[in-house]
Write a protein that holds these residues in place. Structure first.
Motif, PDB file in Angstrom:
ATOM      1  N   ILE A 126       0.829  -1.210   0.000  1.00  8.75           N
ATOM      2  CA  ILE A 126       0.000   0.000   0.000  1.00  8.75           C
ATOM      3  C   ILE A 126       0.861   1.257   0.000  1.00  8.75           C
ATOM      4  O   ILE A 126       0.593   2.226  -0.730  1.00  8.75           O
ATOM      5  CB  ILE A 126      -0.961  -0.018   1.201  1.00  8.75           C
ATOM      6  N   GLN A 127       1.928   1.258   0.804  1.00 18.36           N
ATOM      7  CA  GLN A 127       2.801   2.432   0.879  1.00 18.36           C
ATOM      8  C   GLN A 127       3.777   2.531  -0.293  1.00 18.36           C
ATOM      9  O   GLN A 127       4.423   3.564  -0.473  1.00 18.36           O
ATOM     10  CB  GLN A 127       3.573   2.424   2.203  1.00 18.36           C
ATOM     11  N   GLY A 128       3.874   1.458  -1.063  1.00 22.17           N
ATOM     12  CA  GLY A 128       4.751   1.500  -2.229  1.00 22.17           C
ATOM     13  C   GLY A 128       6.221   1.537  -1.905  1.00 22.17           C
ATOM     14  O   GLY A 128       7.016   2.097  -2.672  1.00 22.17           O
ATOM     15  N   THR A 129       6.638   0.969  -0.806  1.00 25.75           N
ATOM     16  CA  THR A 129       8.043   0.946  -0.416  1.00 25.75           C
ATOM     17  C   THR A 129       8.344  -0.381   0.284  1.00 25.75           C
ATOM     18  O   THR A 129       7.432  -1.165   0.577  1.00 25.75           O
ATOM     19  CB  THR A 129       8.375   2.118   0.520  1.00 25.75           C
ATOM     20  N   PHE A 130       9.610  -0.605   0.539  1.00 23.27           N
ATOM     21  CA  PHE A 130      10.046  -1.839   1.181  1.00 23.27           C
ATOM     22  C   PHE A 130      10.776  -1.512   2.472  1.00 23.27           C
ATOM     23  O   PHE A 130      11.705  -0.686   2.492  1.00 23.27           O
ATOM     24  CB  PHE A 130      10.974  -2.632   0.246  1.00 23.27           C
ATOM     25  N   TYR A 131      10.335  -2.160   3.571  1.00 26.44           N
ATOM     26  CA  TYR A 131      10.943  -1.972   4.883  1.00 26.44           C
ATOM     27  C   TYR A 131      11.752  -3.223   5.227  1.00 26.44           C
ATOM     28  O   TYR A 131      11.159  -4.285   5.497  1.00 26.44           O
ATOM     29  CB  TYR A 131       9.888  -1.720   5.946  1.00 26.44           C
ATOM     30  N   PRO A 132      13.061  -3.138   5.242  1.00 28.28           N
ATOM     31  CA  PRO A 132      13.862  -4.341   5.559  1.00 28.28           C
ATOM     32  C   PRO A 132      13.597  -4.876   6.957  1.00 28.28           C
ATOM     33  O   PRO A 132      13.590  -6.104   7.165  1.00 28.28           O
ATOM     34  CB  PRO A 132      15.314  -3.848   5.410  1.00 28.28           C
ATOM     35  N   GLN A 133      13.397  -3.964   7.936  1.00 29.28           N
ATOM     36  CA  GLN A 133      13.149  -4.428   9.298  1.00 29.28           C
ATOM     37  C   GLN A 133      11.829  -5.203   9.399  1.00 29.28           C
ATOM     38  O   GLN A 133      11.744  -6.239  10.069  1.00 29.28           O
ATOM     39  CB  GLN A 133      13.137  -3.252  10.277  1.00 29.28           C
ATOM     40  N   LEU A 134      10.798  -4.691   8.711  1.00 28.39           N
ATOM     41  CA  LEU A 134       9.504  -5.381   8.731  1.00 28.39           C
ATOM     42  C   LEU A 134       9.584  -6.735   8.025  1.00 28.39           C
ATOM     43  O   LEU A 134       9.000  -7.725   8.484  1.00 28.39           O
ATOM     44  CB  LEU A 134       8.443  -4.495   8.087  1.00 28.39           C
ATOM     45  N   ALA A 135      10.338  -6.785   6.939  1.00 30.38           N
ATOM     46  CA  ALA A 135      10.490  -8.052   6.215  1.00 30.38           C
ATOM     47  C   ALA A 135      11.262  -9.075   7.063  1.00 30.38           C
ATOM     48  O   ALA A 135      10.904 -10.266   7.105  1.00 30.38           O
ATOM     49  CB  ALA A 135      11.212  -7.812   4.893  1.00 30.38           C
ATOM     50  N   TYR A 136      12.303  -8.618   7.762  1.00 36.40           N
ATOM     51  CA  TYR A 136      13.052  -9.550   8.613  1.00 36.40           C
ATOM     52  C   TYR A 136      12.191 -10.016   9.799  1.00 36.40           C
ATOM     53  O   TYR A 136      12.288 -11.176  10.228  1.00 36.40           O
ATOM     54  CB  TYR A 136      14.331  -8.886   9.109  1.00 36.40           C
ATOM     55  N   ALA A 137      11.363  -9.117  10.323  1.00 36.22           N
ATOM     56  CA  ALA A 137      10.465  -9.528  11.408  1.00 36.22           C
ATOM     57  C   ALA A 137       9.468 -10.577  10.926  1.00 36.22           C
ATOM     58  O   ALA A 137       9.117 -11.522  11.653  1.00 36.22           O
ATOM     59  CB  ALA A 137       9.732  -8.301  11.953  1.00 36.22           C
ATOM     60  N   LEU A 138       9.017 -10.442   9.680  1.00 39.67           N
ATOM     61  CA  LEU A 138       8.095 -11.438   9.129  1.00 39.67           C
ATOM     62  C   LEU A 138       8.787 -12.790   8.970  1.00 39.67           C
ATOM     63  O   LEU A 138       8.203 -13.836   9.287  1.00 39.67           O
ATOM     64  CB  LEU A 138       7.568 -10.952   7.779  1.00 39.67           C
ATOM     65  N   VAL A 139      10.046 -12.777   8.504  1.00 34.34           N
ATOM     66  CA  VAL A 139      10.784 -14.035   8.373  1.00 34.34           C
ATOM     67  C   VAL A 139      11.010 -14.675   9.746  1.00 34.34           C
ATOM     68  O   VAL A 139      10.912 -15.903   9.911  1.00 34.34           O
ATOM     69  CB  VAL A 139      12.131 -13.777   7.651  1.00 34.34           C
ATOM     70  N   THR A 140      11.291 -13.858  10.763  1.00 32.08           N
ATOM     71  CA  THR A 140      11.478 -14.392  12.111  1.00 32.08           C
ATOM     72  C   THR A 140      10.187 -15.015  12.650  1.00 32.08           C
ATOM     73  O   THR A 140      10.211 -16.114  13.241  1.00 32.08           O
ATOM     74  CB  THR A 140      11.948 -13.277  13.059  1.00 32.08           C
ATOM     75  N   TYR A 141       9.064 -14.345  12.419  1.00 34.03           N
ATOM     76  CA  TYR A 141       7.774 -14.893  12.857  1.00 34.03           C
ATOM     77  C   TYR A 141       7.443 -16.181  12.097  1.00 34.03           C
ATOM     78  O   TYR A 141       6.894 -17.141  12.671  1.00 34.03           O
ATOM     79  CB  TYR A 141       6.679 -13.854  12.649  1.00 34.03           C
ATOM     80  N   GLY A 142       7.801 -16.237  10.818  1.00 29.07           N
ATOM     81  CA  GLY A 142       7.598 -17.464  10.063  1.00 29.07           C
ATOM     82  C   GLY A 142       8.450 -18.609  10.578  1.00 29.07           C
ATOM     83  O   GLY A 142       7.994 -19.763  10.620  1.00 29.07           O
ATOM     84  N   LEU A 186      19.587 -17.568   9.461  1.00 31.43           N
ATOM     85  CA  LEU A 186      21.010 -17.318   9.260  1.00 31.43           C
ATOM     86  C   LEU A 186      21.294 -16.546   7.983  1.00 31.43           C
ATOM     87  O   LEU A 186      22.376 -15.945   7.861  1.00 31.43           O
ATOM     88  CB  LEU A 186      21.769 -18.647   9.247  1.00 31.43           C
ATOM     89  N   PHE A 187      20.355 -16.553   7.044  1.00 28.10           N
ATOM     90  CA  PHE A 187      20.580 -15.812   5.789  1.00 28.10           C
ATOM     91  C   PHE A 187      20.464 -14.314   6.043  1.00 28.10           C
ATOM     92  O   PHE A 187      19.544 -13.849   6.717  1.00 28.10           O
ATOM     93  CB  PHE A 187      19.554 -16.232   4.739  1.00 28.10           C
ATOM     94  N   GLN A 188      21.426 -13.573   5.499  1.00 27.01           N
ATOM     95  CA  GLN A 188      21.341 -12.132   5.587  1.00 27.01           C
ATOM     96  C   GLN A 188      20.339 -11.545   4.604  1.00 27.01           C
ATOM     97  O   GLN A 188      19.761 -10.488   4.860  1.00 27.01           O
ATOM     98  CB  GLN A 188      22.734 -11.520   5.343  1.00 27.01           C
ATOM     99  N   ASP A 189      20.136 -12.231   3.493  1.00 25.86           N
ATOM    100  CA  ASP A 189      19.178 -11.777   2.494  1.00 25.86           C
ATOM    101  C   ASP A 189      17.785 -12.281   2.857  1.00 25.86           C
ATOM    102  O   ASP A 189      17.593 -13.469   3.161  1.00 25.86           O
ATOM    103  CB  ASP A 189      19.573 -12.311   1.110  1.00 25.86           C
ATOM    104  N   VAL A 190      16.825 -11.363   2.855  1.00 19.97           N
ATOM    105  CA  VAL A 190      15.450 -11.733   3.197  1.00 19.97           C
ATOM    106  C   VAL A 190      14.856 -12.686   2.172  1.00 19.97           C
ATOM    107  O   VAL A 190      14.070 -13.584   2.516  1.00 19.97           O
ATOM    108  CB  VAL A 190      14.587 -10.456   3.328  1.00 19.97           C
ATOM    109  N   THR A 191      15.240 -12.543   0.920  1.00 19.12           N
ATOM    110  CA  THR A 191      14.706 -13.428  -0.126  1.00 19.12           C
ATOM    111  C   THR A 191      15.114 -14.868   0.116  1.00 19.12           C
ATOM    112  O   THR A 191      14.292 -15.789   0.013  1.00 19.12           O
ATOM    113  CB  THR A 191      15.197 -12.954  -1.514  1.00 19.12           C
ATOM    114  N   HIS A 192      16.371 -15.092   0.465  1.00 19.05           N
ATOM    115  CA  HIS A 192      16.829 -16.454   0.741  1.00 19.05           C
ATOM    116  C   HIS A 192      16.133 -17.023   1.979  1.00 19.05           C
ATOM    117  O   HIS A 192      15.782 -18.214   2.009  1.00 19.05           O
ATOM    118  CB  HIS A 192      18.347 -16.457   0.945  1.00 19.05           C
ATOM    119  N   GLY A 193      15.959 -16.204   2.995  1.00 20.95           N
ATOM    120  CA  GLY A 193      15.258 -16.674   4.188  1.00 20.95           C
ATOM    121  C   GLY A 193      13.807 -17.029   3.891  1.00 20.95           C
ATOM    122  O   GLY A 193      13.271 -18.033   4.400  1.00 20.95           O
TER     123      GLY A 193
END
Length: 257
Positions: A126-142, A186-193
């Motif tokens: 919706i905001q049209g941007t990417f938040y790395p912290q939010l994406a990493y938090a989603l991977v951690t919750y997953g 352990l992956f630094q890249d959110v895509t790999h995680g």
């Protein structure tokens, strides 16, 4: 009235020609008054019928064929209709019925656990941007969710009356999803995680649906629905990251020029 109805019935039922009706009609009025007249009527009828029987159009074979044709060409609504068999419900209908039969606490808590997976990529889209912290938090919750799904299989095999035995296969399979989740962190890249978590979710759903049939149907439906939402959320997050990086590289090229 009887004298008027008889010619009509005779024409409809016996297909007699008009000449025969004209011959017999006046004489039939004298029935009951003169037996001689009735006998003469009978002679006329016998002579006319014998004359008609010689006609080729009224042969017995042709009459029988006409009757059979009339029988086989009867109106459709007189024919007996075979009742249609009721259609079996589809997979989606059976799944919805299983969700209705599921316990309300399990259904509500499962839906509540999917809220972060829906909100994180939806907010970034919706905001049209990417938040790395939010994406990493989603991977951690997953990763936490995948670990919970793996430990649930361990707990299912421990009771004495459980259909799953606490053998090497069941207990070892329950540790595979948590190991994949730990690797995703352990992956630094959110895509790999995100890709590692999708792999872990696939392994977990395969264990719960295919290898362990004694689970209730409503639980399997919840597992499939939750897995689909989590996989779509993780893939959407990885896609948003890729789009953001492409836009960032294009902007850098334009500024350099």
């Amino acid at each position: 009235d009887k004298a008027n109805m008889f010619p009509l019935v005779q024409r409809c039922c016996f297909n007699s020609p008009f000449r025969l009706l004209k011959t017999t009609n006046p004489r039939l009025l004298l029935y009951g008054k003169n037996k001689t007249t009735w006998s003469s009527v009978g002679l006329h009828l016998q002579r006319d019928v014998c004359h008609l029987s010689r006609a080729p159009n009224l042969s017995p074979a042709l009459v029988c064929a006409n009757k059979l044709q009339a029988f086989h060409t009867s109106p459709q609504f007189f024919k007996k209709k075979t009742p249609k068999e009721p259609k079996e419900p589809g997979v989606l209908q059976r799944s919805m019925q299983a969700l209705k039969e599921s316990p309300k606490p399990a259904l509500c808590l499962s839906l509540a656990g999917l809220v972060p997976f829906v909100c994180a990529p939806l907010t970034m889209a919706i905001q049209g941007t990417f938040y790395p912290q939010l994406a990493y938090a989603l991977v951690t919750y997953g990763a936490v969710t995948v670990s919970f799904l793996g430990g649930m299989r361990w707990g299912f095999a421990l009771p004495e009356d459980s259909p799953a035995k606490p053998d090497w296969l069941n207990l070892a399979n329950s540790t595979v999803p948590p190991l994949l989740a730990w690797q995703a962190l352990l992956f630094q890249d959110v895509t790999h995680g995100a890709i590692a978590l999708v792999l872990a979710l696939g392994v977990a759903i395969h264990y719960d649906v295919a290898l362990l049939p004694p689970y209730p149907r409503w639980f399997k439906v919840l597992r499939v629905m939750g897995t689909l939402v989590m996989v779509v959320s993780l893939l959407a997050t990885a896609m948003l990251k890729t789009i953001f990086e492409m836009e960032l590289s294009d902007s850098n090229k334009l500024s350099a020029e």
